[in-house]
Write an enzyme that holds these catalytic residues in place. Sequence first.
Site, PDB file in Angstrom:
ATOM      1  N   GLU A  58      16.529 -25.362 -31.281  1.00  0.00           N
ATOM      2  CA  GLU A  58      16.788 -25.040 -29.870  1.00  0.00           C
ATOM      3  C   GLU A  58      16.615 -26.230 -28.923  1.00  0.00           C
ATOM      4  O   GLU A  58      16.017 -26.127 -27.855  1.00  0.00           O
ATOM      5  CB  GLU A  58      15.866 -23.877 -29.448  1.00  0.00           C
ATOM      6  CG  GLU A  58      16.029 -22.639 -30.330  1.00  0.00           C
ATOM      7  CD  GLU A  58      15.146 -21.473 -29.926  1.00  0.00           C
ATOM      8  OE1 GLU A  58      14.398 -21.603 -28.945  1.00  0.00           O
ATOM      9  OE2 GLU A  58      15.211 -20.429 -30.586  1.00  0.00           O
TER      10      GLU A  58
ATOM     11  N   GLU B 150      19.258 -16.250 -38.322  1.00  0.00           N
ATOM     12  CA  GLU B 150      18.295 -15.278 -37.773  1.00  0.00           C
ATOM     13  C   GLU B 150      18.992 -14.017 -37.228  1.00  0.00           C
ATOM     14  O   GLU B 150      18.617 -13.468 -36.222  1.00  0.00           O
ATOM     15  CB  GLU B 150      17.483 -15.916 -36.631  1.00  0.00           C
ATOM     16  CG  GLU B 150      16.832 -17.224 -36.979  1.00  0.00           C
ATOM     17  CD  GLU B 150      16.068 -17.821 -35.826  1.00  0.00           C
ATOM     18  OE1 GLU B 150      15.810 -17.116 -34.835  1.00  0.00           O
ATOM     19  OE2 GLU B 150      15.701 -19.008 -35.900  1.00  0.00           O
TER      20      GLU B 150
HETATM   21  C1  XIL Z   1       9.964 -15.574 -33.203  1.00  0.00           C
HETATM   22  C2  XIL Z   1       9.154 -14.624 -34.090  1.00  0.00           C
HETATM   23  O1  XIL Z   1      10.010 -13.584 -34.565  1.00  0.00           O
HETATM   24  C3  XIL Z   1       7.996 -14.049 -33.297  1.00  0.00           C
HETATM   25  O2  XIL Z   1       7.191 -13.230 -34.160  1.00  0.00           O
HETATM   26  C4  XIL Z   1       7.162 -15.183 -32.736  1.00  0.00           C
HETATM   27  O3  XIL Z   1       6.130 -14.635 -31.945  1.00  0.00           O
HETATM   28  C5  XIL Z   1       8.040 -16.118 -31.883  1.00  0.00           C
HETATM   29  O4  XIL Z   1       9.118 -16.611 -32.661  1.00  0.00           O
HETATM   30  N1  XIL Z   1      14.284 -18.145 -32.454  1.00  0.00           N
HETATM   31  C6  XIL Z   1      13.588 -18.718 -33.461  1.00  0.00           C
HETATM   32  C7  XIL Z   1      12.490 -17.987 -34.147  1.00  0.00           C
HETATM   33  O5  XIL Z   1      13.959 -19.822 -33.928  1.00  0.00           O
HETATM   34  O6  XIL Z   1      11.499 -18.858 -34.692  1.00  0.00           O
HETATM   35  C8  XIL Z   1      11.845 -16.985 -33.210  1.00  0.00           C
HETATM   36  O7  XIL Z   1      10.949 -16.195 -33.980  1.00  0.00           O
HETATM   37  C9  XIL Z   1      12.940 -16.096 -32.598  1.00  0.00           C
HETATM   38  C10 XIL Z   1      13.907 -16.927 -31.791  1.00  0.00           C
END
Ligand code: XIL
Length: 392
Positions: free
Chosen positions: A185, A301
């Site tokens: 990101e 994701e």
């Molecule tokens: C999120 C997790 O799902 C949560 O449990 C944590 O508190 C924060 O991170 N993009 C990403 C992931 O790259 O690492 C994030 O995961 C969600 C958004």
Amino acid sequence: MNQIFKLTSRRNFLFALGALAASSTVVISRILERHQDIEALDNPQRNFTVTQELSLKQRAAAKGLFYGTTSTKSLLAANPAYMAAIVENCSMFVPEWEFKWTAGDTTLRPGFDKFDFTAADWIADFAATHKLLLRGHTLVWHESLPKWFKDTVNRENAQQLLQNHIQTVVKRYAGKIHSWDVVNEAIEPDDGRDDGLRITPWLESLGTNYIDLAFRLTAEADPKALLFYNDYGLDYDTPKHEAKRTAVLKLLERLKSKDTPIHGLGIQGHLSPGKYKFNSQKLRQFLADVASLGLKIIITEMDVADNYLPQDITLRDRIIAATYEDYLSTVLDETAVIAVLTWGLSDRYSWLGEFKPRSDKAAVRPLPLDQKLRRKLAWNAIARAFDNAPIR
Ligand code: XIL
């Protein structure tokens, strides 16, 4: 005086009434528009049947693809049935917390020179035991930074910190990692920079070259792992997503022009039907542009938020399934896409329950399995997308 006061207050009242009528017209038209959008998303006759009793990983493998998901040490250790469902359906795994600097109940980095590998080692052992290809997520991110970070890190010590982190963590798991999300990101056009880079502690302490540096350090520490840049907000037909696709592509082009050791783009794939419009052609073009750089693509994701969808579960599940199948049938046509991971396997453990809750407080239903680990239409939709994908 009294007469003027009456006229003025009457005029103001009528003005207020007109403004209220106008604003409520806007609200009502937005509700109707959204309702029409939702209706357009749903097709009660759409067929989500699947043939053959095959798991998602078997259907993916038949096309040279991997399917995986994320979870945490805490959840897996406490839920053997969930672990079994993951092992049955997945050929790839990415830890939700354990390879981050700190997240949830885990801290890999308790101090500037300190590491705690207890949880990360458990995840690596779990993946090896069940023959799951392991993704490392993530080495450099502006989120999930430990409390000591902001008061300690500066221009003088940031490179030493980054170098020590990557060399220590990546070398420890060298040979065990399929792919790393080296940087996560790092693009945010709304931050106003010409290069589209997000203004983060890493950029402020190391300058624009921190991304190239992170990839070079990771490649040196594990020459076998595939190295990915990972980001979100790349999926829809909106000006913001278009700007982000353009900025990400420019970053990838810059990195390739510098011979940065980057092998792929991770597209997070957090979808929101009813909020944004999906344009298959625009996404196809973006994927083709990324592939033309010689890069692989992983949907890293994926989940389908339902906070803009009606409460009715039958309707919601149908729209969520259609969203999975429409998106995946688009992305899997691009043979540079090598894997799809959903951000969780069961609704019971989705981060969206906390991150994108529904205003009606109904339980969210974004993932392939329901709260009781039963297959939903979303599972069928993913299965159908793999079954209909071109072979790699
Ligand atoms: C999120 C997790 O799902 C949560 O449990 C944590 O508190 C924060 O991170 N993009 C990403 C992931 O790259 O690492 C994030 O995961 C969600 C958004």
